[in-house]
Design a protein around this motif. Structure first.
Motif, short mmCIF file in Angstrom:
data_model
loop_
_atom_site.label_atom_id
_atom_site.label_comp_id
_atom_site.label_asym_id
_atom_site.label_seq_id
_atom_site.Cartn_x
_atom_site.Cartn_y
_atom_site.Cartn_z
N ARG A 170 40.51 62.11 51.40
CA ARG A 170 41.71 62.33 50.59
C ARG A 170 42.57 61.08 50.55
O ARG A 170 43.04 60.66 49.51
CB ARG A 170 42.50 63.50 51.21
N VAL A 171 42.72 60.45 51.70
CA VAL A 171 43.52 59.23 51.79
C VAL A 171 42.86 58.11 50.98
O VAL A 171 43.52 57.38 50.25
CB VAL A 171 43.71 58.81 53.27
N GLN A 172 41.53 58.03 51.08
CA GLN A 172 40.80 57.00 50.35
C GLN A 172 40.91 57.21 48.83
O GLN A 172 41.14 56.27 48.08
CB GLN A 172 39.34 57.03 50.79
N MET A 173 40.77 58.48 48.42
CA MET A 173 40.81 58.77 46.98
C MET A 173 42.20 58.59 46.38
O MET A 173 42.34 58.24 45.21
CB MET A 173 40.30 60.20 46.70
N ARG A 174 43.23 58.82 47.20
CA ARG A 174 44.60 58.53 46.74
C ARG A 174 44.69 57.09 46.27
O ARG A 174 45.18 56.80 45.19
CB ARG A 174 45.57 58.62 47.93
N ALA A 175 44.21 56.20 47.13
CA ALA A 175 44.26 54.77 46.82
C ALA A 175 43.42 54.46 45.59
O ALA A 175 43.81 53.65 44.74
CB ALA A 175 43.79 53.96 48.02
N GLU A 176 42.28 55.15 45.47
CA GLU A 176 41.40 54.88 44.31
C GLU A 176 42.05 55.33 43.01
O GLU A 176 41.95 54.65 41.99
CB GLU A 176 40.05 55.58 44.50
N ILE A 177 42.70 56.48 43.06
CA ILE A 177 43.33 56.98 41.84
C ILE A 177 44.52 56.08 41.46
O ILE A 177 44.73 55.77 40.29
CB ILE A 177 43.77 58.46 42.01
N THR A 178 45.25 55.61 42.48
CA THR A 178 46.35 54.68 42.21
C THR A 178 45.83 53.40 41.56
O THR A 178 46.38 52.91 40.58
CB THR A 178 47.10 54.36 43.52
N MET A 201 51.71 58.13 45.87
CA MET A 201 51.08 57.90 44.57
C MET A 201 52.05 57.79 43.40
O MET A 201 51.76 57.12 42.41
CB MET A 201 50.08 59.03 44.27
N ALA A 202 53.20 58.44 43.51
CA ALA A 202 54.07 58.60 42.34
C ALA A 202 54.83 57.32 41.97
O ALA A 202 55.23 56.56 42.84
CB ALA A 202 55.08 59.71 42.60
N THR A 203 55.03 57.11 40.69
CA THR A 203 56.10 56.19 40.29
C THR A 203 57.41 56.99 40.26
O THR A 203 58.46 56.48 40.61
CB THR A 203 55.85 55.54 38.92
N ARG A 204 57.33 58.27 39.87
CA ARG A 204 58.48 59.18 40.00
C ARG A 204 58.01 60.55 40.44
O ARG A 204 56.95 61.01 40.03
CB ARG A 204 59.22 59.31 38.65
N LEU A 205 58.83 61.18 41.25
CA LEU A 205 58.53 62.51 41.76
C LEU A 205 59.41 63.54 41.08
O LEU A 205 60.60 63.29 40.85
CB LEU A 205 58.86 62.58 43.24
N VAL A 206 58.81 64.69 40.80
CA VAL A 206 59.59 65.84 40.37
C VAL A 206 59.42 66.90 41.46
O VAL A 206 58.33 67.44 41.62
CB VAL A 206 59.09 66.39 39.01
#
Ligand code: ADP
Ligand code: ADP
Length: 226
Positions: A170-178, A201-206
């Motif tokens: 999950r941590v690895q895929m976060r970086a990949e999606i970013t 991951m976010a540029t902005r959070l809701v």
């Protein structure tokens, strides 16, 4: 420029329950927006309304200024990635990624180029002829991402795409999606209940709670004013 707008959007389900209340958001081109909050707070409903998979009860959804409330999903230029990958089990990786392009009747050469390019970006080039069941969870999620990126849609929607993966992956895929987002710059709305995932991951959070927006801001702003 503004890519996506939700203007006083409400979702009231058939049983009368109000899942989303007065949701107001303007998403700029290239943003990576994360909808975050506990289970049941209305994240998925919001994403599904953007995709057209759920009817909007009140308010307006606009994409590039155009009202989209009554536009069917297939006529929205949107690619969506789901938690359970939703891959065709009897089709190869190549065919899974090519499927949407075939439906759109793109020329075969073009499809080949797009799929091979996506496969290279996602490290799937050696797995194109395999079936999903012969891949790891992370690889299957890459195929689902590949299917989304070949579409070259103007909007990516991702609903808890990493929830089925183990913690390390999950941590690895976060970086990949970013990284993928930095490369493609596609406007993205990403849903998760995981605060760390949202923050990284976010540029902005809701931040949502009980169907309402509690807070909107950059990770720094939300971190400093919890
Ligand atoms: P989240 O994605 O944040 O977990 P959901 O958008 O799935 O939240 O759900 C928001 C609320 O709407 C919850 O109370 C849920 O029980 C309710 N809900 C979701 N889908 C339906 C449905 N099809 N019919 C009635 N209520 C629903
Ligand atoms: P069809 O219309 O029969 O699906 P395609 O040319 O799309 O024809 O694909 C034929 C087969 O070749 C598919 O099973 C696909 O998995 C495989 N294939 C096509 N291009 C590649 C590629 N670049 N790498 C690996 N397999 C490919």
């Amino acid at each position: 420029a503004t890519k996506l707008e939700l203007d006083k959007v409400y979702k009231i389900y058939g049983d009368g329950s109000i899942a989303v209340s007065n949701f107001n958001l303007q998403v700029l081109d290239k943003e990576f927006i994360v909808l975050v909050g506990p289970s049941g707070c209305g994240k998925s409903t919001t994403l599904r309304m953007i995709a057209g998979l759920e009817e909007i009860s009140e308010g307006e959804l606009r994409i590039k200024g155009k009202v989209m409330n009554n536009v069917p999903p297939k006529d929205r230029d949107i690619a969506m990635v789901f938690q359970n990958y939703a891959l065709y089990q009897h089709k190869s990786v190549y065919e899974n990624m090519a499927f949407g392009l075939k439906l759109r009747k793109l020329p075969k050469d073009e499809i080949k180029k797009l799929v091979n390019n996506a496969a290279t970006i996602l490290g799937l080039e050696d797995h194109l002829n395999k079936k999903p069941k012969d891949l790891s969870g992370g690889q299957q999620q890459r195929v689902a991402l590949g299917r989304a990126i070949v579409r070259d849609a103007e909007l990516f929607l991702m609903d808890e795409p990493l929830s089925n993966l183990d913690a390390k992956l999950r941590v690895q895929m976060r970086a990949e999606i970013t990284k993928l987002h930095q490369r493609l710059n596609t406007t993205t709305v990403y849903v998760t209940h995981d605060q760390t995932e949202a923050m990284t991951m976010a540029t902005r959070l809701v931040v949502m709670k009980d169907g309402f927006i509690q807070q909107i801001g950059s990770p720094k702003e939300v971190y400093e004013n919890p």
